[in-house]
Motif scaffolding. Sequence first.
Motif, PDB file in Angstrom:
ATOM      1  N   UNK A 178       0.832  -1.198   0.000  1.00  0.00           N
ATOM      2  CA  UNK A 178       0.000   0.000   0.000  1.00  0.00           C
ATOM      3  C   UNK A 178       0.870   1.253   0.000  1.00  0.00           C
ATOM      4  N   UNK A 179       0.276   2.354  -0.391  1.00  0.00           N
ATOM      5  CA  UNK A 179       0.978   3.628  -0.333  1.00  0.00           C
ATOM      6  C   UNK A 179       1.203   4.042   1.126  1.00  0.00           C
ATOM      7  N   UNK A 180       2.260   4.799   1.339  1.00  0.00           N
ATOM      8  CA  UNK A 180       2.451   5.452   2.631  1.00  0.00           C
ATOM      9  C   UNK A 180       1.624   6.729   2.614  1.00  0.00           C
ATOM     10  N   UNK A 181       0.559   6.739   3.401  1.00  0.00           N
ATOM     11  CA  UNK A 181      -0.353   7.875   3.491  1.00  0.00           C
ATOM     12  C   UNK A 181      -0.511   8.218   4.969  1.00  0.00           C
ATOM     13  N   UNK A 182      -0.686   9.493   5.274  1.00  0.00           N
ATOM     14  CA  UNK A 182      -0.895   9.901   6.655  1.00  0.00           C
ATOM     15  C   UNK A 182      -1.952   9.010   7.301  1.00  0.00           C
ATOM     16  N   UNK A 183      -1.649   8.524   8.519  1.00  0.00           N
ATOM     17  CA  UNK A 183      -2.532   7.556   9.164  1.00  0.00           C
ATOM     18  C   UNK A 183      -3.945   8.112   9.327  1.00  0.00           C
ATOM     19  N   UNK A 184      -4.047   9.383   9.638  1.00  0.00           N
ATOM     20  CA  UNK A 184      -5.362  10.002   9.803  1.00  0.00           C
ATOM     21  C   UNK A 184      -5.759  10.805   8.562  1.00  0.00           C
ATOM     22  N   UNK A 185      -5.124  10.500   7.443  1.00  0.00           N
ATOM     23  CA  UNK A 185      -5.451  11.182   6.198  1.00  0.00           C
ATOM     24  C   UNK A 185      -6.514  10.432   5.404  1.00  0.00           C
ATOM     25  N   UNK A 186      -6.704  10.867   4.154  1.00  0.00           N
ATOM     26  CA  UNK A 186      -7.714  10.267   3.287  1.00  0.00           C
ATOM     27  C   UNK A 186      -7.164   8.995   2.662  1.00  0.00           C
ATOM     28  N   UNK A 187      -7.835   7.895   2.896  1.00  0.00           N
ATOM     29  CA  UNK A 187      -7.408   6.612   2.355  1.00  0.00           C
ATOM     30  C   UNK A 187      -8.558   5.953   1.612  1.00  0.00           C
TER      31      UNK A 187
END
Length: 205
Positions: A178-187
């Motif tokens: 998976x992409x590294x995305x802010x944990x509390x960001x938009x997923x």
Amino acid sequence: MAAAWPSGPAALDTVTVRLLGVLWFASVTTGPWGAAAAGGEEPPKCEDLKVGQYICKDPKISDATQEPVNCTNYTAHVECFPAPKIICKDFSGNETHFTGHEVGFLKPISCRNVNGYSYKVAVALSLFLGWLGADRFYLGYPALGLLKFCTVGFCGIGSLIDFILISMQIVGPSDGSSYIIDYYGTRLTRLSITNETFRKTQLYP
């Protein structure tokens, strides 16, 4: 000589008081409070507590992966604290009277497998260098990247399509991570229907 049974309004009040006393005694000795007091009711496991009887900490997030630090096999665990005056068996099997500050159990939460591919970097490459195939090279698709490079992003059309697909997280890293995305960001959360999740017929009263 047998005692005379009282009569009149006073007798009715006396009988009522006696019946209420008997009912109260029966409820205390045979009800859940009485069973617990007598030691006949075994306390539940802490992980079986209902919502509102415990509170769990937020997971500790890794700055590098933006996932819980103890993420293993798509699962991480967070510490949960039973509410004060709750009695249950902790993760060691010990019956404990909690005050709200002791860890009662570890609750599993889902996490994702990441392998160093940043979502922000992928989107930026697709937006500014997509016509050179930089986004596909970055995500591990060298053949498509070379093809885009030789055709100038399929004359711009392929670059636009890739930008949309990468932005919507439809196209991801080639290794399946998976992409590294802010944990509390938009997923993006993908939902699928299988034999286990097939829709059931709604029943109306």
